[in-house]
Structures are given as C-alpha cells and as structure tokens.
Design a protein around this motif. Structure first.
Motif, PDB file in Angstrom:
ATOM      1  N   LYS A 166      40.567  40.254  35.571  1.00  0.00           N
ATOM      2  CA  LYS A 166      40.599  40.314  37.032  1.00  0.00           C
ATOM      3  C   LYS A 166      42.026  40.214  37.566  1.00  0.00           C
ATOM      4  O   LYS A 166      42.347  40.793  38.612  1.00  0.00           O
ATOM      5  N   ASP A 205      43.365  43.660  37.270  1.00  0.00           N
ATOM      6  CA  ASP A 205      42.690  44.485  38.279  1.00  0.00           C
ATOM      7  C   ASP A 205      43.343  44.285  39.647  1.00  0.00           C
ATOM      8  O   ASP A 205      43.478  45.233  40.433  1.00  0.00           O
ATOM      9  N   ALA A 206      43.751  43.037  39.923  1.00  0.00           N
ATOM     10  CA  ALA A 206      44.323  42.704  41.231  1.00  0.00           C
ATOM     11  C   ALA A 206      45.663  43.390  41.480  1.00  0.00           C
ATOM     12  O   ALA A 206      46.072  43.563  42.633  1.00  0.00           O
ATOM     13  N   ASN A 215      46.169  46.421  40.180  1.00  0.00           N
ATOM     14  CA  ASN A 215      45.817  47.833  39.974  1.00  0.00           C
ATOM     15  C   ASN A 215      46.170  48.368  38.584  1.00  0.00           C
ATOM     16  O   ASN A 215      46.559  49.529  38.421  1.00  0.00           O
ATOM     17  N   GLU A 274      39.957  39.279  43.538  1.00  0.00           N
ATOM     18  CA  GLU A 274      39.026  39.931  44.459  1.00  0.00           C
ATOM     19  C   GLU A 274      37.850  39.030  44.808  1.00  0.00           C
ATOM     20  O   GLU A 274      37.302  39.101  45.914  1.00  0.00           O
ATOM     21  N   ASP A 275      37.460  38.143  43.870  1.00  0.00           N
ATOM     22  CA  ASP A 275      36.331  37.247  44.141  1.00  0.00           C
ATOM     23  C   ASP A 275      36.742  36.011  44.934  1.00  0.00           C
ATOM     24  O   ASP A 275      35.934  35.108  45.165  1.00  0.00           O
TER      25      ASP A 275
END
Length: 245
Positions: free
Chosen positions: A196, A199-200, A202, A160-161
C-alpha cells in the motif's frame, strides 16, 4: 501454581494470548465445569480442570514442549492454521511431529520469506505485538520511483485506507531499466503495508520478501524449508529492547 487463564491457554498452544482473551470473554472456557468470562481469572492446572470449547487442556500443559520454527514461506501459502477456501497453509510445510503450531504474525498470500511458527502463545504475543522489534524486507518495484517519493515513504505517509505509517528505514539495493529493489525496515505491521505504501506513490510492489525479524535472518534457507530457532535467537526476540541501528 495459579496462573491467568489466557496465559495457560497460550502456553497450551491453543491460541495466542489475545485470542485466548476473546475465547474467555465469549464464554468458551470453563474451570471445574463453570464458565469463566472474567479476564484475569486464574487457575492451577495441577488442581483445576480447564476446558476450552469443551476440551480439557491440562494434558497439553503437562506434555507440551515449546517449539519455535523459522520457515521460509513461499508465495501462495496462507499464514493461518485453517482456511474455508482450502488454500495451502504455512503449517502444511512443517512435519506433524512438531504438533500443533501457529504463525507468529502474518505474511500475505503473495509475500515470501521469514515467518515463525510456534506453540508458545506468550512468545507469539511478544514478537507480534511489540513495536520495538524491526522487520526487514526486500521489495521489487515496477518502475523507478524518484528519490523524493522514497524520502516521503521514509518519513511516513497516509495510505488510501487512512492509515498513517510511522517513519521507516528504506534504502535502494539495485535497479534495472524497468524495476528497482529496495530494503525496508518496519516497526509496525499494518495489513499489506509495504504494498500500500508503494501504491500511494503510484508504483507497484511486484515482489516482496521478509528477510529478518530482529537480528534473526533467513539466510540461505530455501523456499518451503524450515529450521528450529536457536536458544539465543529465542531469548533475543523475547528480550528485545531497542531498535537495530
């Protein structure tokens, strides 16, 4: 013998070589009373008076014994030597007899497992900056990610970053109805990268533990406990040339 200032500062245990370079550039280092800002400048601790932030480092160079500690970092400790919020530090977990140590790389506040503490800045720079030494992790994930999502993580994914991860080695360890465990081998160290990554796709990483660096393993060392690295382990990390198959 004349050596580069950043190397001397690192060897004195003041900071890593990279941090020492910034100290020099910021004008925090003097040699014989004169500020030195030029990177690559050299000095001889047997002849020159070298100060960092006004403190003479020559005695540290004369007396220092290189120390390498493997610590099983518990959750809830900061991988740093200081904290303005006064949170617990990994350096609080080792005896004062070892002198001033600093962590090699970082594990985030919630992550557990293997971290090395040392006063050898050159060693710290080598181990933390190279992309050839693998870091081994075990991660517990909430839910059961599909095989296609795990394959995507292994091939590399954009976080996301905006950071694009390199290919990594990832394999399932075990699973239950509501969670799954994976083993991951990384050759890079982006901030909170594994969390992360999941998270990417889900899914949330609810527990993360580093179990190895290179061929050094945490083994049965209890959380909060430590041991010295062996001479063989130190040498291997300093001379690591290729990835572990």
């Amino acid at each position: 013998m004349r050596e580069r200032l950043q190397k001397l500062i690192a060897r004195a245990g003041i900071a890593s070589r990279r941090a020492a370079e910034k100290m020099i550039a910021d004008g925090q280092v003097t040699v014989n009373g004169k500020v030195v800002k030029q990177l690559g400048s050299k000095a001889d601790p047997a002849e020159d008076h070298i100060k960092v932030r006004g403190k003479l480092i020559n005695p540290k160079l004369d007396q220092q014994v290189a120390t390498y500690i493997l610590l099983n970092k518990p959750k809830g400790y900061l991988s740093s030597v200081s904290d303005p919020e006064n949170r617990p530090l990994v350096t609080d977990l080792v005896p004062e007899k070892y002198g001033r140590l600093f962590p090699v790389g970082r594990l985030d506040f919630k992550t557990e497992g293997l971290i090395i503490l040392t006063n050898d800045g050159n060693f710290a720079n080598k181990v933390s900056s190279t992309r050839t030494i693998p870091k081994l992790y075990e991660v517990k994930v909430k839910g059961i990610p599909p095989e296609s999502a795990i394959d995507a993580l292994g091939k590399g994914i954009t976080l996301e970053d905006g950071f694009r991860t390199s290919p990594c080695e990832i394999k399932p360890l075990r699973s239950a109805k509501k969670n799954a465990w994976f083993e991951i081998v990384l050759y890079e160290g982006h901030n909170q990268q594994i969390r992360k990554m999941f998270d990417a796709i889900n899914f949330s990483a609810v527990k993360l533990r580093r179990t190895g660096i290179g061929r050094v393993r945490i083994g049965t060392l209890a959380p909060g406990a430590h041991r010295k690295l062996s001479e063989a382990e130190i040498k291997e990390l300093m001379t690591f040339r290729k990835r572990v198959e």
